[in-house]
Design a protein around this motif. Structure first.
Motif, PDB file in Angstrom:
ATOM      1  N   CYS A  13       0.739  -2.669   4.685  1.00 12.00           N
ATOM      2  CA  CYS A  13       0.011  -3.255   3.328  1.00 12.00           C
ATOM      3  C   CYS A  13       1.375  -3.593   2.709  1.00 12.00           C
ATOM      4  O   CYS A  13       2.415  -3.302   2.981  1.00 12.00           O
ATOM      5  CB  CYS A  13      -0.415  -1.972   2.428  1.00 12.00           C
ATOM      6  SG  CYS A  13       0.475  -0.996   1.700  1.00 12.00           S
ATOM      7  N   THR A  15       2.979  -4.008  -1.233  1.00  5.40           N
ATOM      8  CA  THR A  15       2.687  -3.282  -2.551  1.00  5.40           C
ATOM      9  C   THR A  15       3.650  -4.043  -3.776  1.00  5.40           C
ATOM     10  O   THR A  15       4.891  -4.399  -3.304  1.00  5.40           O
ATOM     11  CB  THR A  15       2.601  -2.110  -2.770  1.00  5.40           C
ATOM     12  OG1 THR A  15       2.159  -1.599  -4.170  1.00  5.40           O
ATOM     13  CG2 THR A  15       4.094  -1.415  -2.400  1.00  5.40           C
ATOM     14  N   ALA A  30      -0.522  -3.317  -7.421  1.00  6.92           N
ATOM     15  CA  ALA A  30      -1.530  -3.673  -6.368  1.00  6.92           C
ATOM     16  C   ALA A  30      -1.004  -3.406  -5.114  1.00  6.92           C
ATOM     17  O   ALA A  30       0.064  -3.515  -4.857  1.00  6.92           O
ATOM     18  CB  ALA A  30      -1.872  -5.298  -6.474  1.00  6.92           C
ATOM     19  N   SER A  31      -1.814  -3.254  -4.141  1.00  7.84           N
ATOM     20  CA  SER A  31      -1.631  -2.956  -2.572  1.00  7.84           C
ATOM     21  C   SER A  31      -2.691  -3.746  -1.859  1.00  7.84           C
ATOM     22  O   SER A  31      -3.813  -3.759  -2.204  1.00  7.84           O
ATOM     23  CB  SER A  31      -1.822  -1.534  -2.096  1.00  7.84           C
ATOM     24  OG  SER A  31      -1.226  -1.367  -0.991  1.00  7.84           O
ATOM     25  N   VAL A  32      -2.123  -4.615  -0.957  1.00  5.14           N
ATOM     26  CA  VAL A  32      -2.926  -5.448  -0.333  1.00  5.14           C
ATOM     27  C   VAL A  32      -2.669  -5.439   1.440  1.00  5.14           C
ATOM     28  O   VAL A  32      -1.461  -5.364   1.701  1.00  5.14           O
ATOM     29  CB  VAL A  32      -2.944  -6.912  -0.711  1.00  5.14           C
ATOM     30  CG1 VAL A  32      -3.628  -7.741   0.097  1.00  5.14           C
ATOM     31  CG2 VAL A  32      -3.053  -7.132  -2.056  1.00  5.14           C
ATOM     32  N   GLU A  62      -9.094 -11.016  -2.809  1.00  2.00           N
ATOM     33  CA  GLU A  62     -10.264  -9.961  -2.770  1.00  2.00           C
ATOM     34  C   GLU A  62     -11.302 -10.183  -1.872  1.00  2.00           C
ATOM     35  O   GLU A  62     -11.790  -9.425  -1.273  1.00  2.00           O
ATOM     36  CB  GLU A  62     -10.683 -10.096  -4.231  1.00  2.00           C
ATOM     37  CG  GLU A  62      -9.798  -9.633  -5.144  1.00  2.00           C
ATOM     38  CD  GLU A  62     -10.312  -9.320  -6.804  1.00  2.00           C
ATOM     39  OE1 GLU A  62      -9.746  -8.613  -7.638  1.00  2.00           O
ATOM     40  OE2 GLU A  62     -11.271 -10.125  -6.950  1.00  2.00           O
ATOM     41  N   ALA A  65      -8.911 -10.044   2.006  1.00  2.00           N
ATOM     42  CA  ALA A  65      -8.184  -8.879   2.305  1.00  2.00           C
ATOM     43  C   ALA A  65      -8.946  -8.063   3.095  1.00  2.00           C
ATOM     44  O   ALA A  65     -10.374  -7.720   2.796  1.00  2.00           O
ATOM     45  CB  ALA A  65      -7.669  -8.436   1.205  1.00  2.00           C
ATOM     46  N   PHE A  68      -7.644  -3.727  -0.630  1.00  3.17           N
ATOM     47  CA  PHE A  68      -6.789  -3.757  -1.342  1.00  3.17           C
ATOM     48  C   PHE A  68      -7.325  -2.608  -2.520  1.00  3.17           C
ATOM     49  O   PHE A  68      -8.212  -2.210  -2.581  1.00  3.17           O
ATOM     50  CB  PHE A  68      -6.915  -5.279  -2.208  1.00  3.17           C
ATOM     51  CG  PHE A  68      -8.008  -5.441  -3.105  1.00  3.17           C
ATOM     52  CD1 PHE A  68      -8.010  -5.217  -4.642  1.00  3.17           C
ATOM     53  CD2 PHE A  68      -9.162  -6.168  -2.288  1.00  3.17           C
ATOM     54  CE1 PHE A  68      -9.149  -5.358  -5.019  1.00  3.17           C
ATOM     55  CE2 PHE A  68     -10.484  -6.254  -3.067  1.00  3.17           C
ATOM     56  CZ  PHE A  68     -10.240  -5.842  -4.496  1.00  3.17           C
ATOM     57  N   MET A  98      -7.023   2.025  -1.948  1.00  2.00           N
ATOM     58  CA  MET A  98      -7.484   1.180  -0.743  1.00  2.00           C
ATOM     59  C   MET A  98      -8.352   1.985  -0.009  1.00  2.00           C
ATOM     60  O   MET A  98      -8.107   3.285  -0.033  1.00  2.00           O
ATOM     61  CB  MET A  98      -6.196   0.749  -0.053  1.00  2.00           C
ATOM     62  CG  MET A  98      -5.330  -0.176  -0.542  1.00  2.00           C
ATOM     63  SD  MET A  98      -4.333  -1.059   0.721  1.00  2.00           S
ATOM     64  CE  MET A  98      -3.323   0.198   1.326  1.00  2.00           C
ATOM     65  N   ASN A 132       1.879 -10.455   2.172  1.00  2.00           N
ATOM     66  CA  ASN A 132       1.129  -9.104   1.869  1.00  2.00           C
ATOM     67  C   ASN A 132       1.825  -8.843   0.589  1.00  2.00           C
ATOM     68  O   ASN A 132       0.938  -8.331  -0.309  1.00  2.00           O
ATOM     69  CB  ASN A 132       0.914  -8.282   2.886  1.00  2.00           C
ATOM     70  CG  ASN A 132       2.335  -7.557   3.445  1.00  2.00           C
ATOM     71  OD1 ASN A 132       3.310  -8.069   2.974  1.00  2.00           O
ATOM     72  ND2 ASN A 132       2.216  -6.884   4.796  1.00  2.00           N
ATOM     73  N   ALA A 136      -0.264  -8.995  -3.305  1.00  2.00           N
ATOM     74  CA  ALA A 136       0.057  -7.874  -4.103  1.00  2.00           C
ATOM     75  C   ALA A 136       0.344  -8.305  -5.703  1.00  2.00           C
ATOM     76  O   ALA A 136      -0.093  -7.797  -6.527  1.00  2.00           O
ATOM     77  CB  ALA A 136       0.773  -6.687  -3.601  1.00  2.00           C
TER      78      ALA A 136
END
Length: 199
Positions: A13, A15, A30-32, A62, A65, A68, A98, A132, A136
């Motif tokens: 991820c 972030t 945010a974390s993705v 959104e 991913a 997230f 997540m 990534n 985020a």
């Protein structure tokens, strides 16, 4: 050209947070986790992406991913633990939110604390290097802008819709004229002359 990820194997991820230098409002992190083959030519550091493109990217991220997470750390908490700790806490909470646990964490910036014994790597200006982290940064920025637009309706005299809580001359002038709100960070230098402001 931004790289998809640092780790070629496993689940990674990125972030990031938004709102660190603001006088009012929360830090939003945010974390993705993106698919391994994810590509998008618009995606970059949120600070250099146009607002209209950020909103387009928010929807794409959104929808595409793998997972997230978003988190808010509000001003009273920021005042208690300081902005660096609040930023790291926000990123930890975003990772927790997540539905998938990553094997590796890529962090924008140079400071982080170990989260659940998951290996991490801090990357200075990582939002301009890895997709990534850039994703985020887009989510953190768009969610925070939405929040500031919302509380602008409650306190329009500070013009948060425009300045998003950053220390513009207009924002500082409004603090001097109207005082502080329940959203201001009292541990921050709200005015150049450091007037003691009362809620």
């Amino acid at each position: 050209m931004l790289l998809n990820s640092f780790n070629k194997s496993g689940v990674e991820c990125g972030t990031d947070e938004a709102g660190r230098g603001c006088l009012a409002g929360p830090v939003i992190a945010a974390s993705v986790i993106l698919p391994k083959k994810f590509k998008n030519t618009l995606l970059n550091d949120s600070k250099i992406v146009k607002t209209s493109n950020r909103n387009i990217l928010k929807k794409i991220i959104e929808e595409e991913a793998i997972s997230f997470g978003i988190s808010h750390v509000f001003n009273k908490e920021i005042d208690k633990i300081n902005i660096l700790n609040a930023s790291i806490l926000g990123m930890h909470k975003a990772i927790f939110n997540m539905h998938l646990v990553p094997d590796h964490i890529l962090v924008d910036g140079n400071r982080f604390k170990v989260y659940n014994n998951i290996p991490h790597l801090c990357v200075i200006k990582g939002d301009g290097k890895y997709l990534n982290i850039a994703a985020a940064s887009i989510l953190a920025k768009t969610y925070r802008d939405e929040f500031m637009n919302l509380i602008h309706e409650e306190f329009p005299m500070y013009n948060w819709k425009q300045n998003k809580g950053y220390p513009t001359k207009e924002h500082r002038a409004a603090i001097k004229k109207y005082g502080v709100t329940k959203y201001h960070r009292l541990s921050f230098k709200l005015l150049p002359d450091q007037l003691k402001l009362e809620l």
